[in-house]
Design a protein around this motif. Structure first.
Motif, PDB file in Angstrom:
ATOM      1  N   LEU A 100     -18.758  -0.389  14.514  1.00  0.00           N
ATOM      2  CA  LEU A 100     -19.662   0.029  13.451  1.00  0.00           C
ATOM      3  C   LEU A 100     -18.935   0.239  12.132  1.00  0.00           C
ATOM      4  CD1 LEU A 100     -22.685   0.646  13.221  1.00  0.00           C
ATOM      5  CD2 LEU A 100     -22.158   3.044  13.643  1.00  0.00           C
ATOM      6  N   TYR A 101     -17.690   0.723  12.205  1.00  0.00           N
ATOM      7  CA  TYR A 101     -16.976   1.110  10.995  1.00  0.00           C
ATOM      8  C   TYR A 101     -15.777   0.203  10.749  1.00  0.00           C
ATOM      9  CZ  TYR A 101     -19.646   5.198  12.372  1.00  0.00           C
ATOM     10  OH  TYR A 101     -20.655   6.021  12.779  1.00  0.00           O
ATOM     11  N   ALA A 102     -15.621  -0.205   9.502  1.00  0.00           N
ATOM     12  CA  ALA A 102     -14.496  -1.059   9.132  1.00  0.00           C
ATOM     13  C   ALA A 102     -13.258  -0.252   8.783  1.00  0.00           C
ATOM     14  CB  ALA A 102     -14.883  -1.937   7.945  1.00  0.00           C
ATOM     15  N   LEU A 103     -13.451   1.005   8.374  1.00  0.00           N
ATOM     16  CA  LEU A 103     -12.330   1.838   7.928  1.00  0.00           C
ATOM     17  C   LEU A 103     -12.583   3.278   8.333  1.00  0.00           C
ATOM     18  CD1 LEU A 103      -9.697   2.117   6.213  1.00  0.00           C
ATOM     19  CD2 LEU A 103     -11.173   2.525   4.233  1.00  0.00           C
ATOM     20  N   SER A 104     -11.552   3.930   8.870  1.00  0.00           N
ATOM     21  CA  SER A 104     -11.641   5.329   9.264  1.00  0.00           C
ATOM     22  C   SER A 104     -10.449   6.079   8.691  1.00  0.00           C
ATOM     23  CB  SER A 104     -11.661   5.458  10.795  1.00  0.00           C
ATOM     24  OG  SER A 104     -11.711   6.814  11.193  1.00  0.00           O
ATOM     25  N   LEU A 105     -10.735   7.184   7.975  1.00  0.00           N
ATOM     26  CA  LEU A 105      -9.677   7.955   7.330  1.00  0.00           C
ATOM     27  C   LEU A 105      -9.819   9.431   7.687  1.00  0.00           C
ATOM     28  CD1 LEU A 105      -9.805   6.379   3.738  1.00  0.00           C
ATOM     29  CD2 LEU A 105      -8.120   5.923   5.527  1.00  0.00           C
ATOM     30  N   PRO A 106      -8.702  10.122   7.935  1.00  0.00           N
ATOM     31  CA  PRO A 106      -8.780  11.570   8.180  1.00  0.00           C
ATOM     32  C   PRO A 106      -9.224  12.307   6.918  1.00  0.00           C
ATOM     33  CG  PRO A 106      -6.491  10.841   8.025  1.00  0.00           C
ATOM     34  CD  PRO A 106      -7.326   9.605   8.023  1.00  0.00           C
ATOM     35  N   PHE A 107      -9.984  13.372   7.117  1.00  0.00           N
ATOM     36  CA  PHE A 107     -10.531  14.142   5.995  1.00  0.00           C
ATOM     37  C   PHE A 107     -10.260  15.617   6.277  1.00  0.00           C
ATOM     38  CE2 PHE A 107     -14.169  16.148   3.727  1.00  0.00           C
ATOM     39  CZ  PHE A 107     -13.892  15.676   2.453  1.00  0.00           C
ATOM     40  N   LYS A 108      -9.449  16.237   5.439  1.00  0.00           N
ATOM     41  CA  LYS A 108      -9.051  17.619   5.681  1.00  0.00           C
ATOM     42  C   LYS A 108      -8.962  18.371   4.364  1.00  0.00           C
ATOM     43  CE  LYS A 108      -5.728  20.157   8.567  1.00  0.00           C
ATOM     44  NZ  LYS A 108      -4.524  20.019   9.430  1.00  0.00           N
ATOM     45  N   LYS A 109      -9.562  19.552   4.333  1.00  0.00           N
ATOM     46  CA  LYS A 109      -9.559  20.400   3.143  1.00  0.00           C
ATOM     47  C   LYS A 109     -10.039  19.634   1.919  1.00  0.00           C
ATOM     48  CE  LYS A 109      -5.893  23.445   4.828  1.00  0.00           C
ATOM     49  NZ  LYS A 109      -4.540  24.018   4.585  1.00  0.00           N
ATOM     50  N   PHE A 110     -11.137  18.882   2.130  1.00  0.00           N
ATOM     51  CA  PHE A 110     -11.807  18.130   1.067  1.00  0.00           C
ATOM     52  C   PHE A 110     -10.904  17.093   0.409  1.00  0.00           C
ATOM     53  CE2 PHE A 110     -14.013  22.185   1.442  1.00  0.00           C
ATOM     54  CZ  PHE A 110     -15.315  21.750   1.623  1.00  0.00           C
ATOM     55  N   SER A 111      -9.944  16.598   1.161  1.00  0.00           N
ATOM     56  CA  SER A 111      -9.105  15.519   0.646  1.00  0.00           C
ATOM     57  C   SER A 111      -8.976  14.450   1.729  1.00  0.00           C
ATOM     58  CB  SER A 111      -7.723  16.031   0.247  1.00  0.00           C
ATOM     59  OG  SER A 111      -7.040  16.561   1.361  1.00  0.00           O
ATOM     60  N   ILE A 112      -8.942  13.194   1.294  1.00  0.00           N
ATOM     61  CA  ILE A 112      -8.841  12.070   2.211  1.00  0.00           C
ATOM     62  C   ILE A 112      -7.374  11.755   2.451  1.00  0.00           C
ATOM     63  CG2 ILE A 112      -9.382   9.632   2.560  1.00  0.00           C
ATOM     64  CD1 ILE A 112     -11.822  10.008   0.826  1.00  0.00           C
ATOM     65  N   GLY A 113      -6.990  11.634   3.712  1.00  0.00           N
ATOM     66  CA  GLY A 113      -5.613  11.307   4.050  1.00  0.00           C
ATOM     67  C   GLY A 113      -5.494   9.857   4.483  1.00  0.00           C
ATOM     68  N   ILE A 114      -4.316   9.499   4.922  1.00  0.00           N
ATOM     69  CA  ILE A 114      -4.076   8.183   5.491  1.00  0.00           C
ATOM     70  C   ILE A 114      -3.419   8.383   6.854  1.00  0.00           C
ATOM     71  CG2 ILE A 114      -3.878   6.999   3.279  1.00  0.00           C
ATOM     72  CD1 ILE A 114      -0.848   7.114   3.587  1.00  0.00           C
ATOM     73  N   PRO A 115      -3.620   7.457   7.782  1.00  0.00           N
ATOM     74  CA  PRO A 115      -3.010   7.602   9.117  1.00  0.00           C
ATOM     75  C   PRO A 115      -1.490   7.629   9.024  1.00  0.00           C
ATOM     76  CG  PRO A 115      -4.715   5.906   9.110  1.00  0.00           C
ATOM     77  CD  PRO A 115      -4.468   6.264   7.683  1.00  0.00           C
ATOM     78  N   ILE A 116      -0.836   8.334   9.967  1.00  0.00           N
ATOM     79  CA  ILE A 116       0.621   8.446   9.961  1.00  0.00           C
ATOM     80  C   ILE A 116       1.282   7.110  10.262  1.00  0.00           C
ATOM     81  CG2 ILE A 116       0.784   9.098  12.394  1.00  0.00           C
ATOM     82  CD1 ILE A 116       3.041  11.016  11.603  1.00  0.00           C
ATOM     83  N   ALA A 117       0.568   6.241  10.981  1.00  0.00           N
ATOM     84  CA  ALA A 117       1.115   4.923  11.314  1.00  0.00           C
ATOM     85  C   ALA A 117      -0.029   4.017  11.746  1.00  0.00           C
ATOM     86  CB  ALA A 117       2.159   5.026  12.425  1.00  0.00           C
ATOM     87  N   LEU A 118       0.269   2.738  11.799  1.00  0.00           N
ATOM     88  CA  LEU A 118      -0.732   1.780  12.229  1.00  0.00           C
ATOM     89  C   LEU A 118      -1.056   1.942  13.707  1.00  0.00           C
ATOM     90  CD1 LEU A 118      -2.402  -0.775  11.511  1.00  0.00           C
ATOM     91  CD2 LEU A 118      -0.414  -2.137  12.177  1.00  0.00           C
ATOM     92  N   SER A 119      -0.084   2.371  14.507  1.00  0.00           N
ATOM     93  CA  SER A 119      -0.247   2.397  15.961  1.00  0.00           C
ATOM     94  C   SER A 119       0.493   3.576  16.563  1.00  0.00           C
ATOM     95  CB  SER A 119       0.286   1.080  16.554  1.00  0.00           C
ATOM     96  OG  SER A 119       0.500   1.194  17.938  1.00  0.00           O
ATOM     97  N   LYS A 120      -0.061   4.147  17.648  1.00  0.00           N
ATOM     98  CA  LYS A 120       0.648   5.162  18.426  1.00  0.00           C
ATOM     99  C   LYS A 120       1.678   4.532  19.353  1.00  0.00           C
ATOM    100  CE  LYS A 120      -3.100   8.603  18.899  1.00  0.00           C
ATOM    101  NZ  LYS A 120      -4.340   7.822  18.733  1.00  0.00           N
TER     102      LYS A 120
END
Length: 760
Positions: free
Chosen positions: A139-159
């Motif tokens: 359903l979604y093309a992009l997923s970003l973490p959202f914390k304290k009203f700010s958008i983050g980026i993933p720590i890495a492409l893969s675990k």
């Protein structure tokens, strides 16, 4: 060599001529015997004790590390037995597999069979995901973490879980070995403590975890936590561990260096190359000293490849062979005259008898939740495929930022020890785009909140902004094998010229028209319970309250409102879906059984009577010759009960939109063209993936649709409706792009349909 003293008779034999002759002969023979014994001892010492110990050093270099395999092939051909191996990053992976018992040819086959695109993306097969997680990923093309009203980026492409699962399976025979000196070939690898910026020598622990830590390239793979340290790729601090191999006891060192030299600005055209250049700055300086400590130094000519040139694996392996053959005569000096027998790791019945499943203390999730996601229990005998699928299930929840596990021996069985790090990010922003001929264009914005009220809960809100406003709210408490609970609310609307009047054509005949322009809106709320049945099927039931409104601008002079009623109903369902891809499946099958009883209506038209709708849908797909796929699907539905309103009828036509209620795709006919309270339909599709992620396909579908279809034998007669389509499809990160031309022999014209993005 200690020799027993000769025992001589005490009788005087000086005068015995025979005795004197024997004594003289023995005296003359002894020097010859001692000479032969000494020569034999010397020869044995030369072959065993005095043979120099050979250490092999394999540097990191990503895909360029394929060259290590080529070097190993030549070493085996030259008869060189490796006594110690040290490696970093990809050198650690190749060296670790060789140390655990594989030969060069077997490692080559392993790498050839590995899908490195899936490895880099941490690919999780669709079949291992829950129904909720399947929907989330489609359903979604992009997923970003959202914390304290700010958008983050993933720590890495893969675990790195794809890699972890693969390495765990491959090292089955040494899964209980915790001292790497006790592997078939003693082994050591290097990682980097990212917090202290220090080199970490890994020669103990769970081998797959050590290999993953050594190869955790920053930004591509998440850091690995081991023994309280946060570890990344060893190439940051020591990409050529010659000193460590020398300390293990190696007399001579054969080193293979696949690191990049410094590149000029013309070569630094992407982020990966720049990052590699940064990590290589210190290593290139230190290599001058490391080369002097290497007996035979090999640097394959792989300047034309990058750390992600996995598709060029065969060529890179060949480059390694070429480099080794340039010093073949030197290598033979350290080989056996008679080539030693290469040990082949024997294939085993690689099953695991799970004794206990031990999960570390976690705050927000229970052990039963974790075990429920694994899909196997204590006391089970599982395969590595089962283990991989279970770990993938955990990974797909996105509830854990790090997952590691080990297999510990326990009375001939295995304890599965799982260590989970809970994801501290509970809120995510997700985005998508879509266009189709029914809902037109829309941008999707999603807010997902986990652990809002209870453990294991998920709150998801989709808002579609575009030509037609839509939304979906879903609150779900996931209890795994136990009953789970949920609430769903959605609103859909569209405007469209349609070829049905919702009254069996009576209105069309009365007004002398053949289509209507309608505004359709559907507001639905559901409360449901569901659980997993026999580990594969989703079974559930619930209640629904729906408001349906249909009006037409075509009938402004008459009553423009067809329907404006509330409906209350109860429903149940049984679902199964093992397709590997929703849009372009290559294998798997699906089943969906649904029953819904409409019990009450505010009855705007005064035509409502209680009725029940039953639906069945099943499909199967198979691939032949790797690229030719055949999919067959059959579905049917019927309304049971007294004659009632037709606004819940099955409506066929169009393609590329997200179906709700009883709307169905049908090639050859425009959107919402065929309507009846009963139908049966079959669909066959031939799809050819002529180039990676590019598809051409041909489809044919046939249907019978009429009121009370199954009350007679009409449903097995020749189909009333038929349609065909040829199309092109392309899989992108934003979802599928599809272009189809559709036609029917019953209609004078065909239709060209275009859709873009995941359906919502």
């Amino acid at each position: 060599m200690k020799k027993e003293p000769l025992v001589i008779s005490q009788k005087p034999l000086e005068k015995n001529f025979l005795f004197k002759a024997i004594s003289t002969f023995a005296y003359c023979l002894l020097p010859i015997v001692f000479s032969l014994l000494s020569f034999t001892s010397f020869s044995q010492n030369q072959d065993t004790i005095k043979r120099p110990k050979v250490g092999l050093v394999l540097s990191g270099g990503g895909a360029k590390g394929f060259a290590h395999i080529g070097v190993l092939k030549v070493l085996e051909q030259a008869g060189v037995k490796i006594d110690y191996i040290g490696g970093t990053s990809m050198g650690a992976v190749v060296g670790g597999l060789y140390s655990s018992g594989y030969n060069a040819a077997q490692i080559d086959s392993i790498f050839t069979d590995t899908n490195f695109d899936e490895l880099l993306q941490d690919y999780i097969p669709r079949t291992t995901k829950s129904f909720y997680e399947k929907r989330n990923d489609e359903l979604y093309a992009l997923s970003l973490p959202f914390k304290k009203f700010s958008i983050g980026i993933p720590i890495a492409l893969s675990k790195g879980m794809y890699n972890y699962n693969l390495l765990t399976k491959l090292t089955h025979n040494v899964r209980h070995t915790r001292d790497f000196n006790k592997l078939p070939i003693p082994f050591v690898c290097i990682a980097t403590d990212i917090e202290k910026g220090e080199e970490v020598v890994l020669n103990k622990g769970f081998l797959p975890q050590a290999l993953l830590a050594s190869s955790a390239f920053p930004t591509l793979f998440s850091p690995i936590e081991m023994d309280g340290k946060l570890l990344v790729d060893g190439g940051v601090t020591n990409n050529y561990p010659v000193e460590e191999v020398r300390k293990m006891g190696a007399d001579i060192i054969i080193g293979v260096d696949v690191q990049d030299d410094l590149k000029d600005r013309n070569s630094l055209k992407d982020a990966t190359r720049i990052l590699v250049q940064i990590t290589n700055l210190e290593m290139i300086q230190s290599m001058k000293d490391k080369i002097t400590k290497t007996t035979i130094y090999l640097k394959p000519d792989i300047s034309g490849y990058t750390v992600i040139s996995f598709s060029d694996g065969k060529e890179i392996v060949r480059k390694g062979e070429e480099a080794a053959f340039t010093v073949y005569e030197k290598l033979k000096q350290y080989g056996y005259k008679d080539q030693y027998k290469i040990q082949h790791k024997k294939k085993q019945t690689e099953t695991i008898q799970i004794n206990y499943i031990l999960v570390n203390d976690i705050k927000d999730y229970t052990s039963s939740y974790v075990i429920g996601k694994l899909n196997f229990k204590e006391g089970s005998t599982i395969t590595y495929e089962d283990l991989k699928n279970g770990i993938n299930n955990l990974n797909a929840t996105q509830n854990f930022s790090a997952i590691s596990y080990a297999l510990e021996e326990n009375n001939g069985k295995d304890d599965l020890v799982i260590n989970l790090t809970e994801n501290t990010t509970r809120t995510f922003l997700k985005f998508g785009l879509h266009y189709d001929g029914l809902y037109k264009s829309a941008a999707l914005i999603n807010l997902t909140q986990k652990k809002s009220i209870f453990k294991n809960d998920v709150l998801s809100i989709d808002i579609g902004l575009g030509d037609n406003f839509r939304y979906t709210l879903d609150y779900y408490i996931d209890n795994g094998y136990h009953f789970s609970f949920g609430f769903k609310s959605r609103y859909n609307q569209f405007n469209r010229n349609v070829a049905t009047d919702f009254s069996n054509g009576d209105l069309f005949a009365q007004l002398g028209i053949n289509s209507l322009n309608i505004d359709f809106s559907d507001f639905t709320n559901q409360a449901y319970v569901q659980t997993i049945f026999v580990q594969k099927f989703l079974i559930g039931a619930g209640i629904e309250l729906k408001h349906l409104k249909i009006r037409s601008k075509t009938l402004e002079n008459n009553n423009p409102i067809f329907e404006n009623s509330d409906y209350a109903s109860a429903f149940g369902y049984l679902k199964y879906d093992s397709y590997d891809n929703k849009y372009f499946p290559k294998k798997g099958w699906s089943f969906n059984g649904d029953v819904q009883s409409f019990l009450y209506s505010t009855d705007y038209t005064n035509q409502f009577n209680r009725f029940t709708i039953i639906k069945l849908d099943a499909g199967i797909t198979r691939t032949f010759f790797k690229r030719l796929n055949f999919k067959f699907q059959s579905e049917a539905g019927a309304a049971i009960g007294e004659e009632s309103v037709h606004f819940m009828d099955f409506v066929l036509g169009g393609y590329g939109f997200n179906t709700i209620n009883n709307f169905k795709h049908f090639y050859g006919y425009d959107f919402i063209s065929i309507a009846a309270d009963s139908y049966i339909k079959t669909l066959a599709t031939i799809d050819v993936e002529f180039y990676k992620k590019h598809h051409i396909n041909f489809s044919a579908n046939y249907a019978n649709a009429k009121n009370k279809l199954f009350s007679s034998a009409d449903w097995i007669s020749a189909p009333t409706y038929s349609g065909y389509a040829v199309g092109y499809g392309f899989e992108t990160i934003l979802g599928p792009i599809e272009l189809k031309y559709s036609w029917s022999p019953e209609l004078p014209k065909g239709y060209l349909w275009f859709s873009f993005g995941y359906w919502f």
